[in-house]
Write a protein that holds these residues in place. Structure first.
Motif, PDB file in Angstrom:
ATOM      1  N   CYS A  37       0.810  -1.219   0.000  1.00  0.00           N
ATOM      2  CA  CYS A  37       0.000   0.000   0.000  1.00  0.00           C
ATOM      3  C   CYS A  37       0.836   1.258   0.000  1.00  0.00           C
ATOM      4  CB  CYS A  37      -0.970   0.006   1.177  1.00  0.00           C
ATOM      5  SG  CYS A  37      -0.195   0.283   2.780  1.00  0.00           S
ATOM      6  N   TRP A  38       2.119   1.126   0.242  1.00  0.00           N
ATOM      7  CA  TRP A  38       2.968   2.315   0.269  1.00  0.00           C
ATOM      8  C   TRP A  38       3.217   2.809  -1.147  1.00  0.00           C
ATOM      9  CZ3 TRP A  38       8.043   2.814  -1.694  1.00  0.00           C
ATOM     10  CH2 TRP A  38       8.674   4.006  -1.355  1.00  0.00           C
ATOM     11  N   GLY A  56      -0.552   2.707   6.144  1.00  0.00           N
ATOM     12  CA  GLY A  56      -0.360   1.497   6.952  1.00  0.00           C
ATOM     13  C   GLY A  56      -1.474   0.489   6.798  1.00  0.00           C
ATOM     14  N   ARG A  81      -0.085  -3.787   5.738  1.00  0.00           N
ATOM     15  CA  ARG A  81       0.678  -4.415   6.825  1.00  0.00           C
ATOM     16  C   ARG A  81       1.750  -5.381   6.319  1.00  0.00           C
ATOM     17  NH1 ARG A  81      -0.495  -2.273  11.862  1.00  0.00           N
ATOM     18  NH2 ARG A  81      -0.988  -0.373  10.818  1.00  0.00           N
ATOM     19  N   CYS A 133       4.706  -4.401   5.335  1.00  0.00           N
ATOM     20  CA  CYS A 133       6.048  -3.848   5.538  1.00  0.00           C
ATOM     21  C   CYS A 133       6.509  -3.958   6.982  1.00  0.00           C
ATOM     22  CB  CYS A 133       6.058  -2.392   5.110  1.00  0.00           C
ATOM     23  SG  CYS A 133       5.000  -1.380   6.157  1.00  0.00           S
TER      24      CYS A 133
END
Ligand SMILES: Cc1cc2nc3c(=O)[nH]c(=O)nc-3n(C[C@H](O)[C@H](O)[C@H](O)COP(=O)(O)O)c2cc1C
Ligand code: SF4
Ligand code: SF4
Ligand code: FES
Lengths: 854, 444
Positions: free
Chosen positions: A49-50, A58, A61, A63
């Motif tokens: 999602c980054w 966030g 999840r 990372c």
């Protein structure tokens, strides 16, 4: 997966922190996230999602990292690196955490990879391969977003003209929704429902058709969002990429072309992120514009006119004919009677060869690259050309505290800079001010959008100056000096004249006075105005009064892919003095004859003083104000040569038509609006018998038994010109601003008309891209709800638009954000001759609108 | 007239000089401004405006030991102190009235029966943090609360308790009543802020905390209705007095919503540190288990807190004591189950709720609750499979502590505790395909 290994370059001294990641000591600027710190130092952490250009949420999840002294796993994308932190990215705990996430994501994932277009470049495939289980513990029937009873995994929801959504594949990273909102300011896509039946979908009753929507497909980590452009055409691993550039906008947006060895065609365009220019976002026109290259409508072979009809010919026949006729004209009337018009989207070499041919072979100064400007003045020394030559850095918009847009519908003209402006506002709290004759889409982020009366551009600027003087926002001597020049104008009168309230003028003045770093951008509403000199004189005063250039940048933005290059290489009738001197030095001479710009050449054609014309890549009939005037001029010519990609209104009446290569078919360099020269590489072989511009001009030169020089020589000459600092300073004295009273209005014509680009198009070529025409394929008019109500017009009504010189019929669109009485019509569609409504000597075109009863 | 007939210990409170939240809760006119004022209402607000500096208010609340009543128990004064003093941005106060946790129904009584008490508390909080626009975010289904609050706000404006230059102090304060969209997650403070902004109600990652960057990216304080309602009393009677109530670490009184298999379900105000056993069995409160059956277990603090077994109910209702027995005070919703309750059935109802209410933002909660529900549904339906318990435990482990907001934890903690406490019952259910205890419910 977005790869952000590039370090941010920053000139300011910033506080740093030192942390340890996987035993490696790493120092990063304060405020960096653990994830960025790791990536910048070659430590890989998986993410879904980054996104480097969006705020961290966030959500996925994936990372996770383990940070000593913290009990729980932490998401590195949203955890700030702090001094002394000890981070582990590969501990057993972290590995277990990631595996669990992959397991969760795959529970209801259809695993239809063999038929998914993302295959080969899918983050989910790749990360499952790296971190997942090889076994599923999920023993329920997977839930599906498909028709009841269907066993298909396909869930093709067409959420926009181009985009197809498969909700089963979606991993709910929310990148699409976030990019739409944070980067583009669009809300046509959203998330609906809750829990594990949450779904992405288009907003109720809306289509995902915003001008940046193609990016959503590119950033989707899986095959949930795909576009018609690429779906089911080819497997990505069979393609090779070639670095290229956008050939439509002036930013020089970096792109990649995808092609395959055995087929001479391009399959798609993606971004090639360059943070100095584009942040990795492509406007749709940049993404889908490549389709014109593959178009079956491309001109295939040269055409020559025989007995009034264009017939196919060999290159040699066509070139001979050009040489023969141009020589005849020169011999009879002198070579000043031949002129040329080149497209500002051609590469440096083509443009330079074009100018060199005219000036050294024909000995004519009649060259220009501007086909859509009305009543151009002789330009070398004008304030206008000075403003156009000022340096500008796209990335400097980012951290400006004030972004000021004057006379520009930024989204349509400069989509990339429009995004930078949004970024400055959304990410760095810049205040945005927009001063335009009609409300534009930038209004939603503007601290103030001031709408001035159509045709009072210079008064709006004068008003801001007078408000600053009135409020003592500027030094006494400056205030006095300008007040004298502007006398007898007063603040209340000027406010009345331009229609911006005194209070708003004060707010604008204060913003300019208080700004510490400014980006001030002018656009086409200024540059295409007949009164551009008056308006830019007012802008020059404004610059002096507030010292704007001392604290930022002030520029009139170049509009096309290589307008910047055209100026630097002197492809206008009167180049900047430094350029002219340099050319004289390189060529050992420079034609002395009087220079004529496009508009004046067209006027001379009517008088039969220009008899030969060479058009390359341009289409003046479609773009130049006053279609009738242009057509009459061109028809009077003894000999017209037109080189283009497609048949056009201009090629139709040409004596010789030559098929021209697109930018994808040869190596070329282009100068963007910052003056930055960049290279677009040849991705495919020239289509049919088409040839690059430079080659065509060289071939014609050869018929004269002359040479423009070898490639290397041309390159070196071009380089000398590019290296030259040809920027002209803005005036250092205040100047009087002539108050222009509007030309007499033609009785009965009242509504001001603005001819613009559709947000999905640019110029005259993009209508050959099927993806782009899926958004808009014909002209329409855009008016505000107020005017629509008064004229009793509804969305979709066919409307007759009449000016004193022409009329067209187009359907109406009603745009909520337009408040005043203006009508906008896009000029990009050859089926609707919009320029036939325009009069070249008018400052403002006015029209009437009436509903056509069907 | 009361909208909803709910048992309270209002008469006890009326006679007590310690209980204050429910002092007038049985007075059917208390919702009217006149009655409220005749009971000393808005005195604290005037005192604050005329005699106290914002910092003094913060200090007073800090010293009182008041902790948030919304679930997390964070010290209220300390939270107020986090609002940056030097920020040029506007600050906001949002009263969290989204009360949607199963079992919790205390805020609604306050809003319905004593709405001005809530407004007064909010106003004082707003003043303390320098806020000029405050919001109350009320659960969408609470029609009566919404009516009462809107009416009260109107009255407060009319009487000059809200608006411009309040009581000549120069202080301006506006109040907006906002109705929620009907999602449990909108009670989570950051989702509440998103929802208030017109965005989808999804939690935000912290930091930044709302006190620094909340509503419209401006400093924002979110407090529970009950927390704020306590504030005027602290101002009127002083932090010292408040500290005399409750225990050392859990000062003051607390509303407990008692529900389930008890004879007198209702809302009770008691001092913190009150005995859970007494709350369940004392005739003045719960009055014992329905039908005089045996107790099976208690959820002491709302649907998201771990269970207590009968051996554990000799515990005091305060933050520290409940933590010591492995559970939490939460929002104070005490849910009681008698011996005839199948634990798998209870958990099925709970996971159904959390699965439905997961906002869908983060993977473990979104996907995990769905999966858990499928497995638990199957067990309850008699199709449990060997290894299911272990699988459930593992999934819970992959959710606990790994989500954006506490909803994920809330969903798994009761499951984990039920397996810890009643593992053989789960096992029986899987092996025999039916409940171990005979399940007879007066309600479904
Ligand atoms: C899923 C979820 C739901 C919540 N619902 C509520 C609620 O309905 N009311 C409430 O006051 N707090 C609720 N909270 C707690 C709030 O996030 C927040 O902590 C509280 O409003 C702070 O107020 P306090 O400090 O006064 O307790 C909820 C938290 C979570 C995670
Ligand atoms: S559609 Fe793609 S980008 Fe959007 S949330 Fe789903 S996976 Fe992410
Ligand atoms: S834990 Fe659940 S409710 Fe909270 S953010 Fe994640 S998905 Fe949403
Ligand atoms: S990448 Fe960090 S949570 Fe998604």
């Amino acid at each position: 997966m977005a790869d952000d290994t590039r370090k941010k370059t920053t000139t300011k001294a910033v506080a740093t922190v030192t942390l340890t990641i996987d035993g490696k000591s790493i120092t990063v600027p304060k405020g960096t996230t653990v994830l960025e710190a790791a990536l910048q130092n070659g430590i890989h952490i998986p993410t879904f999602c980054w996104h480097p250009k969006l705020k961290s949420v966030g959500a996925c999840r994936m990372c996770y990292v383990e940070i000593e002294k913290m009990a729980k796993l932490q998401v590195s994308c949203a955890t700030e690196a702090v001094e002394g932190m000890v981070v582990h990215t590969d501990s057993d705990n972290v590995k277990q955490g990631r595996r669990a996430i992959i397991e969760f994501i795959l529970l209801n994932h259809p695993l239809d990879c063999p038929t998914c277009d993302k295959g080969g470049e899918c983050d989910l495939q790749n990360l499952t391969f790296e971190h997942g289980y090889d076994d599923s513990r999920f023993d329920f029937r997977k839930s599906r977003f498909v028709d009841e009873g269907s066993t298909s995994t396909f869930d093709d929801v067409r959420i926009g003209p181009e985009i197809v959504l498969n909700r089963n594949r979606c991993i709910l990273c929310y990148k699409c929704v976030r990019a739409n909102k944070e980067a583009f300011g669009e809300y046509d896509l959203g998330a609906y429902e809750r829990g594990n039946i949450t779904q992405i979908n288009s907003a109720p009753g809306e289509k995902v058709d915003n001008p940046f929507s193609g990016n959503l497909v590119e950033i989707c980590p899986v095959g949930a969002l795909t576009n018609s452009d690429w779906r089911y055409k080819i497997r990505v691993w069979l393609t090779k990429t070639t670095p290229s550039l956008c050939n439509f906008t002036s930013s020089g947006t970096n792109t990649l072309f995808y092609k395959e060895d055995h087929q001479n065609k391009i399959f798609r365009t993606t971004s090639r992120r360059n943070d100095d220019i584009d942040d990795g976002w492509l406007p749709d026109v940049t993404r889908y514009g490549y389709q014109i290259v593959n178009s079956p409508d491309r001109l295939r072979v040269p055409l020559i006119k025989k007995e009034g009809k264009q017939v196919e010919a060999t290159w040699d026949e066509a070139l001979d004919l050009i040489h023969k006729h141009f020589t005849e004209i020169s011999d009879k009337m002198g070579s000043v009677c031949i002129g040329g018009l080149a497209s500002p989207s051609l590469d440096n070499k083509s443009l330079y060869a074009f100018s060199k041919f005219f000036r050294t072979v024909l000995n004519s100064n009649n060259v220009d690259f501007r086909s859509d400007y009305r009543m151009l003045p002789p330009d070398a020394e004008t304030v206008f050309s000075r403003l156009c030559s000022r340096p500008f850095k796209i990335a400097d918009i980012d951290d400006s505290d004030v972004v000021f847009v004057f006379g520009s519908d930024l989204l349509r003209e400069h989509p990339n800079e429009y995004l930078r402006m949004r970024k400055a506002c959304n990410f760095n709290n810049a205040r945005v001010f927009v001063v335009n004759p009609y409300a534009t889409k930038a209004a939603d982020i503007a601290a103030l959008e001031a709408v001035y009366k159509v045709g009072s551009d210079e008064q709006a600027i004068n008003g801001i100056c007078l408000a600053a003087i009135d409020d003592n926002l500027v030094s006494g001597p400056k205030a006095k000096a300008l007040a004298e020049k502007l006398s007898p104008l007063t603040l209340p009168e000027t406010s009345k004249a331009c229609g911006i309230t005194v209070d708003d003028l004060r707010i604008l003045a204060r913003a300019l006075a208080e700004s510490r770093k400014i980006s001030f951008m002018c656009g086409e509403i200024v540059t295409r105005s007949k009164e551009r000199e008056t308006i830019t004189t007012a802008v020059s005063n404004l610059n002096l009064l507030f010292g704007l250039e001392n604290k930022g940048q002030v520029a009139s933005l170049a509009r096309y892919a290589n307008s910047g290059g055209a100026c630097k290489l002197g492809v206008q009738p009167s180049p900047a003095p430094a350029v002219k001197d340099k050319l004289k030095e390189i060529w050992g001479g420079y034609p002395e004859c009087e220079p004529h710009n496009t508009d004046s050449m067209l006027a001379l054609m009517k008088k039969e003083e220009v008899a030969g014309f060479f058009v390359i890549g341009a289409n003046p009939i479609m773009l130049h104000p006053d279609r009738q005037f242009v057509r009459e001029g061109l028809e009077k010519l003894d000999f017209l040569v037109a080189c283009d990609l497609f048949e056009s209104e201009t090629t139709e009446i040409a004596d010789v038509v030559l098929p021209l290569c697109s930018w994808a078919e040869y190596d070329g360099e282009y100068v963007n609006l910052e003056g930055r020269s960049q290279r677009a590489e040849r991705a495919v072989k020239p289509m049919f018998e088409s040839r690059p511009g430079c080659e065509i001009i060289k071939l014609i030169t050869a018929k004269y038994e002359k040479s423009l020089g070898e490639d290397e020589q041309l390159t070196s000459e071009i380089q000398q010109l590019l290296d030259l600092d040809s920027a002209l300073p803005l005036p250092t004295e205040f100047m009087a601003v002539k108050v222009v009273v509007e030309d007499k209005q033609d009785e009965g014509f009242e509504i001001p008309l603005f001819v613009t680009d559709d947000p999905h198009h640019c110029g005259h070529l993009t209508e050959k891209s099927p993806s782009l025409t899926s958004f808009a394929d014909d002209a329409y008019l855009e008016i505000g709800p107020d005017l629509a109500e008064r004229l009793k017009l509804k969305e979709g009504d066919n409307v007759r638009v009449e000016s004193p010189v022409g009329k067209v019929i187009v359907p109406a669109r009603i745009s909520e954000h337009i408040e005043n009485d203006v009508v906008l019509i896009p000029r990009n569609f050859s089926s609707t001759p919009i320029t036939s409504l325009l009069m070249r000597k008018k400052r403002i075109d006015r029209v009437t609108l009436s509903k056509v009863d069907s | 007239m009361f909208y909803s007939p709910v048992i309270t210990n209002g008469s006890e409170a009326a006679a007590s000089d310690k209980l204050h939240l429910f002092k007038y809760v049985e007075d059917s006119e208390q919702y009217k401004l006149m009655t409220f004022e005749s009971h000393g209402g808005y005195k604290a607000w005037k005192k604050v405006l005329t005699e106290m500096q914002p910092q003094q208010v913060i200090d007073e609340v800090k010293n009182s030991g008041l902790r948030g009543r919304g679930g997390a128990g964070f010290p209220t004064g300390m939270k107020w102190g986090f609002v940056p003093k030097d920020s040029s941005k506007p600050r906001y106060l949002c009263c969290n009235a989204d009360e949607s946790e199963p079992g919790t129904c205390k805020d609604r009584v306050l809003m319905e029966r004593d709405p001005h008490g809530v407004i007064e508390g909010m106003a004082i909080g707003a003043y303390a943090i320098g806020c000029h626009t405050m919001f109350i975010y009320i659960r969408g289904e609470f029609n009566h609360c919404i009516d009462r609050m809107e009416q009260a706000v109107e009255e407060a404006y009319a009487k000059g308790h809200l608006g411009k230059n309040i009581h000549g102090s120069g202080y301006d304060l506006d109040m907006i009543v906002h109705t929620g969209g009907g999602a449990y997650i909108c009670g989570e403070e950051t989702a509440l802020l998103n929802s208030l902004e017109g965005e989808r109600g999804m939690s935000r990652i912290r930091p930044p905390f709302p006190a620094i960057e909340g509503l419209y990216a401006c400093p924002t304080i979110v407090n529970n209705v009950e927390s704020l309602a306590a504030v005027p009393h602290i101002i009127n009677r002083g932090a010292e007095w408040y500290r005399t109530l409750g225990t050392e670490k859990s000062a003051g009184t607390k509303l407990f919503s008692l529900s389930g298999h008890v004879k007198r379900p209702g809302n009770y105000e008691v001092e913190l540190g009150f005995s859970l056993k007494k709350l369940l069995y004392d005739p003045a409160y719960g009055g014992g288990i329905l039908g005089d059956k045996k107790l099976k277990g208690v959820i002491p603090g709302g649907a998201s807190t771990p269970f207590l077994t009968p051996e554990m109910i000799d515990v005091n209702l305060d933050y520290e004591s409940l933590t010591a027995v492995g559970s939490m005070l939460g929002s104070g919703a005490v849910i009681v189950f008698d011996e005839d309750t199948c634990i798998v059935w209870v958990i099925q109802k709970l996971i159904q709720f959390f699965k439905h209410e997961s906002c869908g933002k983060c993977t473990p909660c979104r996907e995990g609750t769905g999966w858990l529900k499928q497995i638990i549904d199957r067990i309850e339906a008699g199709g449990g499979q060997p290894g299911d318990i272990e699988k459930i435990e593992e999934i819970c482990g992959n959710i606990l502590g790994r989500t954006i907001c506490p909803l994920g934890d809330a969903a798994v903690m009761p499951i984990q505790s039920s397996i810890r406490l009643w593992r053989e019952e789960w096992q029986y259910h899987i092996e025999h395909g039916k409940c171990m205890v005979k399940t007879e419910f007066p309600f479904k």
